[in-house]
Enzyme design. Sequence first.
Site, PDB file in Angstrom:
ATOM      1  N   SER A  25      17.790  38.527  72.361  1.00 31.00           N
ATOM      2  CA  SER A  25      17.406  39.599  71.442  1.00 31.00           C
ATOM      3  C   SER A  25      17.068  39.104  70.033  1.00 31.00           C
ATOM      4  O   SER A  25      16.105  39.607  69.440  1.00 31.00           O
ATOM      5  CB  SER A  25      18.505  40.662  71.384  1.00 31.00           C
ATOM      6  OG  SER A  25      18.569  41.342  72.615  1.00 31.00           O
ATOM      7  N   SER A  60      21.974  35.384  74.255  1.00 26.08           N
ATOM      8  CA  SER A  60      21.104  36.555  74.068  1.00 26.08           C
ATOM      9  C   SER A  60      19.721  36.162  73.546  1.00 26.08           C
ATOM     10  O   SER A  60      19.599  35.380  72.595  1.00 26.08           O
ATOM     11  CB  SER A  60      21.741  37.531  73.085  1.00 26.08           C
ATOM     12  OG  SER A  60      20.824  38.577  72.820  1.00 26.08           O
ATOM     13  N   LYS A 103      29.713  48.099  75.725  1.00 28.75           N
ATOM     14  CA  LYS A 103      28.867  49.296  75.694  1.00 28.75           C
ATOM     15  C   LYS A 103      29.659  50.606  75.775  1.00 28.75           C
ATOM     16  O   LYS A 103      29.267  51.597  75.174  1.00 28.75           O
ATOM     17  CB  LYS A 103      27.823  49.237  76.825  1.00 28.75           C
ATOM     18  CG  LYS A 103      26.765  48.160  76.575  1.00 28.75           C
ATOM     19  CD  LYS A 103      25.679  48.188  77.634  1.00 28.75           C
ATOM     20  CE  LYS A 103      24.706  47.031  77.437  1.00 28.75           C
ATOM     21  NZ  LYS A 103      23.622  47.046  78.425  1.00 28.75           N
ATOM     22  N   ASP A 133      18.768  51.461  77.342  1.00 28.93           N
ATOM     23  CA  ASP A 133      18.609  50.820  78.658  1.00 28.93           C
ATOM     24  C   ASP A 133      17.959  51.789  79.645  1.00 28.93           C
ATOM     25  O   ASP A 133      17.143  51.382  80.480  1.00 28.93           O
ATOM     26  CB  ASP A 133      19.975  50.414  79.233  1.00 28.93           C
ATOM     27  CG  ASP A 133      20.586  49.225  78.503  1.00 28.93           C
ATOM     28  OD1 ASP A 133      19.827  48.377  78.004  1.00 28.93           O
ATOM     29  OD2 ASP A 133      21.825  49.145  78.444  1.00 28.93           O
TER      30      ASP A 133
HETATM   31  P1  NDP Z   1      28.920  45.154  85.205  1.00 30.74           P
HETATM   32  O1  NDP Z   1      29.908  44.047  85.032  1.00 30.74           O
HETATM   33  O2  NDP Z   1      29.201  46.488  84.623  1.00 30.74           O
HETATM   34  O3  NDP Z   1      28.644  45.358  86.806  1.00 30.74           O
HETATM   35  C1  NDP Z   1      28.480  44.253  87.656  1.00 30.74           C
HETATM   36  C2  NDP Z   1      28.017  44.737  89.016  1.00 30.74           C
HETATM   37  O4  NDP Z   1      27.723  43.591  89.831  1.00 30.74           O
HETATM   38  C3  NDP Z   1      29.055  45.559  89.766  1.00 30.74           C
HETATM   39  O5  NDP Z   1      28.406  46.560  90.510  1.00 30.74           O
HETATM   40  C4  NDP Z   1      29.682  44.496  90.680  1.00 30.74           C
HETATM   41  O6  NDP Z   1      30.268  45.037  91.839  1.00 30.74           O
HETATM   42  C5  NDP Z   1      28.451  43.689  91.038  1.00 30.74           C
HETATM   43  N1  NDP Z   1      28.758  42.362  91.545  1.00 30.74           N
HETATM   44  C6  NDP Z   1      29.239  41.304  90.836  1.00 30.74           C
HETATM   45  N2  NDP Z   1      29.386  40.244  91.639  1.00 30.74           N
HETATM   46  C7  NDP Z   1      29.001  40.624  92.879  1.00 30.74           C
HETATM   47  C8  NDP Z   1      28.925  39.966  94.132  1.00 30.74           C
HETATM   48  N3  NDP Z   1      29.263  38.677  94.277  1.00 30.74           N
HETATM   49  N4  NDP Z   1      28.475  40.657  95.203  1.00 30.74           N
HETATM   50  C9  NDP Z   1      28.111  41.950  95.086  1.00 30.74           C
HETATM   51  N5  NDP Z   1      28.153  42.625  93.921  1.00 30.74           N
HETATM   52  C10 NDP Z   1      28.601  41.973  92.824  1.00 30.74           C
HETATM   53  O7  NDP Z   1      27.537  44.569  84.644  1.00 30.74           O
HETATM   54  P2  NDP Z   1      26.235  45.333  84.132  1.00 30.74           P
HETATM   55  O8  NDP Z   1      25.944  46.508  84.982  1.00 30.74           O
HETATM   56  O9  NDP Z   1      26.325  45.542  82.672  1.00 30.74           O
HETATM   57  O10 NDP Z   1      25.136  44.197  84.365  1.00 30.74           O
HETATM   58  C11 NDP Z   1      24.822  43.721  85.669  1.00 30.74           C
HETATM   59  C12 NDP Z   1      23.825  42.583  85.545  1.00 30.74           C
HETATM   60  O11 NDP Z   1      22.578  43.110  85.077  1.00 30.74           O
HETATM   61  C13 NDP Z   1      24.234  41.539  84.486  1.00 30.74           C
HETATM   62  O12 NDP Z   1      24.879  40.454  85.092  1.00 30.74           O
HETATM   63  C14 NDP Z   1      22.940  41.101  83.867  1.00 30.74           C
HETATM   64  O13 NDP Z   1      22.504  39.947  84.542  1.00 30.74           O
HETATM   65  C15 NDP Z   1      21.985  42.211  84.164  1.00 30.74           C
HETATM   66  N6  NDP Z   1      21.591  42.983  82.967  1.00 30.74           N
HETATM   67  C16 NDP Z   1      20.335  42.814  82.501  1.00 30.74           C
HETATM   68  C17 NDP Z   1      19.867  43.555  81.445  1.00 30.74           C
HETATM   69  C18 NDP Z   1      18.466  43.356  80.983  1.00 30.74           C
HETATM   70  O14 NDP Z   1      18.133  43.809  79.887  1.00 30.74           O
HETATM   71  N7  NDP Z   1      17.624  42.731  81.762  1.00 30.74           N
HETATM   72  C19 NDP Z   1      20.718  44.541  80.744  1.00 30.74           C
HETATM   73  C20 NDP Z   1      22.048  44.653  81.333  1.00 30.74           C
HETATM   74  C21 NDP Z   1      22.444  43.892  82.390  1.00 30.74           C
HETATM   75  P3  NDP Z   1      31.845  45.461  91.881  1.00 30.74           P
HETATM   76  O15 NDP Z   1      31.921  46.832  91.243  1.00 30.74           O
HETATM   77  O16 NDP Z   1      32.160  45.476  93.326  1.00 30.74           O
HETATM   78  O17 NDP Z   1      32.591  44.412  91.095  1.00 30.74           O
END
Ligand code: NDP
Length: 286
Positions: A18, A16, A69, A107
């Site tokens: 942060s 992180s 979260k 967020d």
């Molecule tokens: P979640 O674990 O809740 O969701 C992950 C998402 O990614 C799902 O929609 C999943 O699809 C999809 N996914 C994972 N692997 C693949 C793949 N190979 N092909 C297609 N889709 C894929 O994570 P979050 O929503 O919390 O976070 C997502 C990303 O956003 C994190 O990895 C992080 O890098 C980034 N993030 C950045 C933040 C920032 O402040 N910049 C804050 C929060 C997150 P499925 O449902 O099909 O598994």
Amino acid sequence: MGLRRLGVLGWPVAHSRSPAMQNAALAATGLDGEYAYERVAVTPEDFAATVAGLAAAGFAGVNVTIPHKEAALALATHASADARAIGAANTLTFGAQDGAIRADNTDAPGLLDALGEPVPRSAMILGAGGSARAAAHALRSTGAAVAVWNRSPERARRLAVDLGVAAVDGPVGADVLVNCTSVGLHDPAETFKSLPLTTDDLGRYACVVDLVYRDGGTELLRQAEQRGCRCVDGLEILVRQGARSFQIWTGRPAPLDVMRRAARSEHSHPQLPESPPGRRDGPAGA
Ligand code: NDP
């Protein structure tokens, strides 16, 4: 009064940025004698018990990241309407004596802050996890038409019903494309294999946002930039949600440029060890 503790709870949380960002903000506003921000590694099994003890351990508030979260919202005694609608909280604030735990989701407004003007009239969101829910809620609240695609379509459909947006089988053109999947985080070469897009498709979006951030940038934004799209990277999103959390805890406007510099230079610093929440002599972040 002693130093009031702030922190980020996650599992894992060593990566992180942060702590560096928030401690730089505290120093720049002269609040570093009042607050210090640290990393707190907490497993899902220990999350509820840990949160219950944070106020007594001197914490004024915490950020909450993957995978906590939703659990954070469930533990709150008061939650903002945004956090309730999204179904997740990334910011907890503790009442001084009364055991109150307030949950906010920064967020969602953080994404809108990062997007700035013009406010998009339409948005295409990739992903249906926690960050996609926050993005969909935020963009929907501005009146934008929001479409969501997800690898697992059922999850996109559920998000669409919950938040009043449209689930789609493949990306449609829009003012802004927001990548809320984790694609591109570990292997940039996978980006256009795993996402339902070609590099040429990026021309359908005036602005491209990638929540993923990594040293050297992401392939999605590299290609978007080449096609003349306005780009917003994941570090700007991180800074904007952090700025909102900072203001909630301290009541002060956050020093954005200081936070940006700290977030962007963090990768060049050695990782700090994580501190267990009960210790007062643990590292106070970067
Ligand atoms: P979640 O674990 O809740 O969701 C992950 C998402 O990614 C799902 O929609 C999943 O699809 C999809 N996914 C994972 N692997 C693949 C793949 N190979 N092909 C297609 N889709 C894929 O994570 P979050 O929503 O919390 O976070 C997502 C990303 O956003 C994190 O990895 C992080 O890098 C980034 N993030 C950045 C933040 C920032 O402040 N910049 C804050 C929060 C997150 P499925 O449902 O099909 O598994």
